[in-house]
Design an enzyme around this catalytic site. Structure first.
Site, PDB file in Angstrom:
ATOM      1  N   PHE A  18       6.742  -4.729  -8.423  1.00 19.83           N
ATOM      2  CA  PHE A  18       6.437  -3.998  -8.785  1.00 19.83           C
ATOM      3  C   PHE A  18       5.900  -4.762 -10.310  1.00 19.83           C
ATOM      4  O   PHE A  18       5.659  -3.993 -11.202  1.00 19.83           O
ATOM      5  CB  PHE A  18       7.642  -3.497  -9.262  1.00 19.83           C
ATOM      6  CG  PHE A  18       8.549  -2.385  -8.174  1.00 19.83           C
ATOM      7  CD1 PHE A  18       7.992  -1.304  -7.297  1.00 19.83           C
ATOM      8  CD2 PHE A  18       9.910  -2.780  -7.232  1.00 19.83           C
ATOM      9  CE1 PHE A  18       8.749  -0.947  -5.832  1.00 19.83           C
ATOM     10  CE2 PHE A  18      10.055  -3.116  -6.991  1.00 19.83           C
ATOM     11  CZ  PHE A  18       9.231  -1.359  -5.887  1.00 19.83           C
ATOM     12  N   ASP A  47       2.889  -4.224   7.237  1.00 15.92           N
ATOM     13  CA  ASP A  47       3.312  -4.250   5.947  1.00 15.92           C
ATOM     14  C   ASP A  47       2.727  -2.765   6.017  1.00 15.92           C
ATOM     15  O   ASP A  47       1.641  -2.382   6.015  1.00 15.92           O
ATOM     16  CB  ASP A  47       3.191  -4.811   4.812  1.00 15.92           C
ATOM     17  CG  ASP A  47       3.285  -4.272   3.586  1.00 15.92           C
ATOM     18  OD1 ASP A  47       3.811  -2.687   3.486  1.00 15.92           O
ATOM     19  OD2 ASP A  47       3.055  -4.018   2.160  1.00 15.92           O
ATOM     20  N   ARG A  49       4.119  -0.248   4.662  1.00 13.95           N
ATOM     21  CA  ARG A  49       4.801   1.322   3.758  1.00 13.95           C
ATOM     22  C   ARG A  49       4.695   2.422   3.011  1.00 13.95           C
ATOM     23  O   ARG A  49       5.020   3.611   2.829  1.00 13.95           O
ATOM     24  CB  ARG A  49       5.437   0.414   1.999  1.00 13.95           C
ATOM     25  CG  ARG A  49       6.001  -0.506   2.868  1.00 13.95           C
ATOM     26  CD  ARG A  49       6.917  -1.815   1.337  1.00 13.95           C
ATOM     27  NE  ARG A  49       5.384  -2.305   0.879  1.00 13.95           N
ATOM     28  CZ  ARG A  49       5.618  -2.935   0.055  1.00 13.95           C
ATOM     29  NH1 ARG A  49       6.154  -2.950  -0.977  1.00 13.95           N
ATOM     30  NH2 ARG A  49       3.931  -4.054   0.026  1.00 13.95           N
ATOM     31  N   ASP A  91      -3.262 -10.001   0.683  1.00 14.24           N
ATOM     32  CA  ASP A  91      -1.971  -9.137   0.298  1.00 14.24           C
ATOM     33  C   ASP A  91      -0.896 -10.148   0.787  1.00 14.24           C
ATOM     34  O   ASP A  91      -0.574 -10.517   2.223  1.00 14.24           O
ATOM     35  CB  ASP A  91      -1.916  -8.375  -0.333  1.00 14.24           C
ATOM     36  CG  ASP A  91      -1.377  -7.356  -0.860  1.00 14.24           C
ATOM     37  OD1 ASP A  91      -1.452  -7.414  -1.970  1.00 14.24           O
ATOM     38  OD2 ASP A  91      -0.537  -6.505  -0.132  1.00 14.24           O
ATOM     39  N   GLU A  92       0.646 -10.025  -0.109  1.00 16.92           N
ATOM     40  CA  GLU A  92       1.637 -10.285   1.075  1.00 16.92           C
ATOM     41  C   GLU A  92       2.026 -11.870   1.282  1.00 16.92           C
ATOM     42  O   GLU A  92       2.024 -12.362   2.656  1.00 16.92           O
ATOM     43  CB  GLU A  92       2.262  -9.013   1.798  1.00 16.92           C
ATOM     44  CG  GLU A  92       2.361  -8.157   0.919  1.00 16.92           C
ATOM     45  CD  GLU A  92       3.536  -8.071  -0.002  1.00 16.92           C
ATOM     46  OE1 GLU A  92       4.097  -8.521   0.039  1.00 16.92           O
ATOM     47  OE2 GLU A  92       3.799  -6.683  -0.205  1.00 16.92           O
ATOM     48  N   PHE A 122      14.733 -12.090  -2.958  1.00 13.43           N
ATOM     49  CA  PHE A 122      15.731 -11.552  -3.668  1.00 13.43           C
ATOM     50  C   PHE A 122      16.442 -12.642  -4.634  1.00 13.43           C
ATOM     51  O   PHE A 122      18.253 -12.276  -5.571  1.00 13.43           O
ATOM     52  CB  PHE A 122      16.122 -10.067  -2.473  1.00 13.43           C
ATOM     53  CG  PHE A 122      16.902 -10.579  -1.532  1.00 13.43           C
ATOM     54  CD1 PHE A 122      18.608 -10.424  -2.058  1.00 13.43           C
ATOM     55  CD2 PHE A 122      16.567 -10.792  -0.443  1.00 13.43           C
ATOM     56  CE1 PHE A 122      19.026 -11.204  -0.597  1.00 13.43           C
ATOM     57  CE2 PHE A 122      17.522 -11.980   0.566  1.00 13.43           C
ATOM     58  CZ  PHE A 122      18.570 -11.240   0.802  1.00 13.43           C
ATOM     59  N   GLU A 167      12.479 -11.007   4.939  1.00 10.25           N
ATOM     60  CA  GLU A 167      11.214  -9.837   5.042  1.00 10.25           C
ATOM     61  C   GLU A 167      12.149  -8.834   5.479  1.00 10.25           C
ATOM     62  O   GLU A 167      12.293  -9.125   6.617  1.00 10.25           O
ATOM     63  CB  GLU A 167      10.301 -10.400   6.485  1.00 10.25           C
ATOM     64  CG  GLU A 167       9.563 -10.137   6.706  1.00 10.25           C
ATOM     65  CD  GLU A 167       8.608 -10.271   8.193  1.00 10.25           C
ATOM     66  OE1 GLU A 167       7.689  -8.877   8.495  1.00 10.25           O
ATOM     67  OE2 GLU A 167       8.116 -11.993   7.889  1.00 10.25           O
ATOM     68  N   TYR A 175      14.054  -2.069  -3.180  1.00 10.85           N
ATOM     69  CA  TYR A 175      14.332  -3.018  -3.889  1.00 10.85           C
ATOM     70  C   TYR A 175      13.859  -2.606  -5.045  1.00 10.85           C
ATOM     71  O   TYR A 175      13.478  -1.716  -5.745  1.00 10.85           O
ATOM     72  CB  TYR A 175      12.361  -4.202  -4.092  1.00 10.85           C
ATOM     73  CG  TYR A 175      12.879  -5.159  -2.730  1.00 10.85           C
ATOM     74  CD1 TYR A 175      14.011  -6.187  -2.451  1.00 10.85           C
ATOM     75  CD2 TYR A 175      12.120  -4.615  -1.130  1.00 10.85           C
ATOM     76  CE1 TYR A 175      14.122  -7.249  -1.139  1.00 10.85           C
ATOM     77  CE2 TYR A 175      12.562  -5.581  -0.414  1.00 10.85           C
ATOM     78  CZ  TYR A 175      12.826  -6.311  -0.312  1.00 10.85           C
ATOM     79  OH  TYR A 175      12.864  -7.247   0.961  1.00 10.85           O
TER      80      TYR A 175
END
Length: 227
Positions: A18, A47, A49, A91-92, A122, A167, A175
């Site tokens: 974020f 990804d 999402r 990206d990612e 995390f 992952e 998150y």
């Protein structure tokens, strides 16, 4: 004898969840497009999402910006295609096992490669590939987010579901972004930090505003070299 140098470059954009990494990546790609550069944007194929109502080939940010991208899980698969472009955005980047070699090879061929990636898990452990990219990059930008618990500046990603998988792709359902104090408070108490109801509501539709921190070199200061 005059030796002509090919001006390839690697740019790394990293930070927690974020923090606006993908948004910044898309901004730079659009800027290069405006400068008549041929741009290829690559997204991690797993990804999806925010692709419920949009083609899965589109890269979609937390705040629902989208941009046409090429999905893959191994960058080598798109390497031949990338030869036809001036600028390659990834990206990612932390999820691609060959991101370092891919980026280095293309930069050495005169391409500009821009990678958006998480700098840590995390558990606040580094993604080694991202750390390796830092030593090979000309430009490095560290972004921060807003702590979804106390609203201070956030540099870390906190998982709020039970899973030890590195992952685990997700958004605010899995998150939150947290500051050092809120991250450590959670570790000491031994339970999951939860965003306040206000925080969860205010961030349900879009990511917190981007707060750039410790920008070592701003690519915008080098327009004559990059364009």
């Amino acid at each position: 004898m005059i030796v002509t140098q090919i001006a390839g470059k690697i740019q790394v954009i990293f930070g927690p969840m974020f923090s606006g990494k993908t948004t910044e990546l898309i901004r730079r790609i659009k800027r290069f497009n405006f400068a008549n550069k041929k741009c290829l944007l690559i997204k991690y194929s797993k990804d999806t999402r925010y692709n419920d109502n949009i083609d899965k080939s589109f890269l979609v940010t937390h705040d629902k910006q989208n941009y046409q991208a090429f999905p893959c899980s191994i960058l080598e698969d798109v390497k031949e295609q990338a030869q036809n472009y001036d600028v390659i955005g990834i990206d990612e980047g932390q999820f691609f096992p060959d991101v370092v070699q891919f980026s280095e090879d293309l930069a050495n061929q005169g391409k500009t490669v821009i990678i958006a990636a998480l700098d840590g898990t995390f558990q606040r452990k580094p993604f080694q590939s991202v750390i390796d990219l830092v030593s090979k990059a000309e430009y490095i930008t560290k972004l921060t987010a807003v702590c979804m618990v106390c609203y201070n500046e956030a540099a870390f990603s906190k998982r709020i579901v039970e899973s030890d998988d590195i992952e685990l792709i997700g958004g605010i359902d899995k998150y939150i972004s947290v500051c050092r104090g809120c991250y450590n408070s959670d570790q000491n108490e031994g339970n999951s930090t939860k965003p306040s109801k206000t925080a969860r509501h205010s961030h349900s539709q879009s990511a917190p505003s981007v707060a750039p921190l410790a920008v070592n070199i701003n690519p915008d200061d080098h327009l004559n070299n990059d364009y």
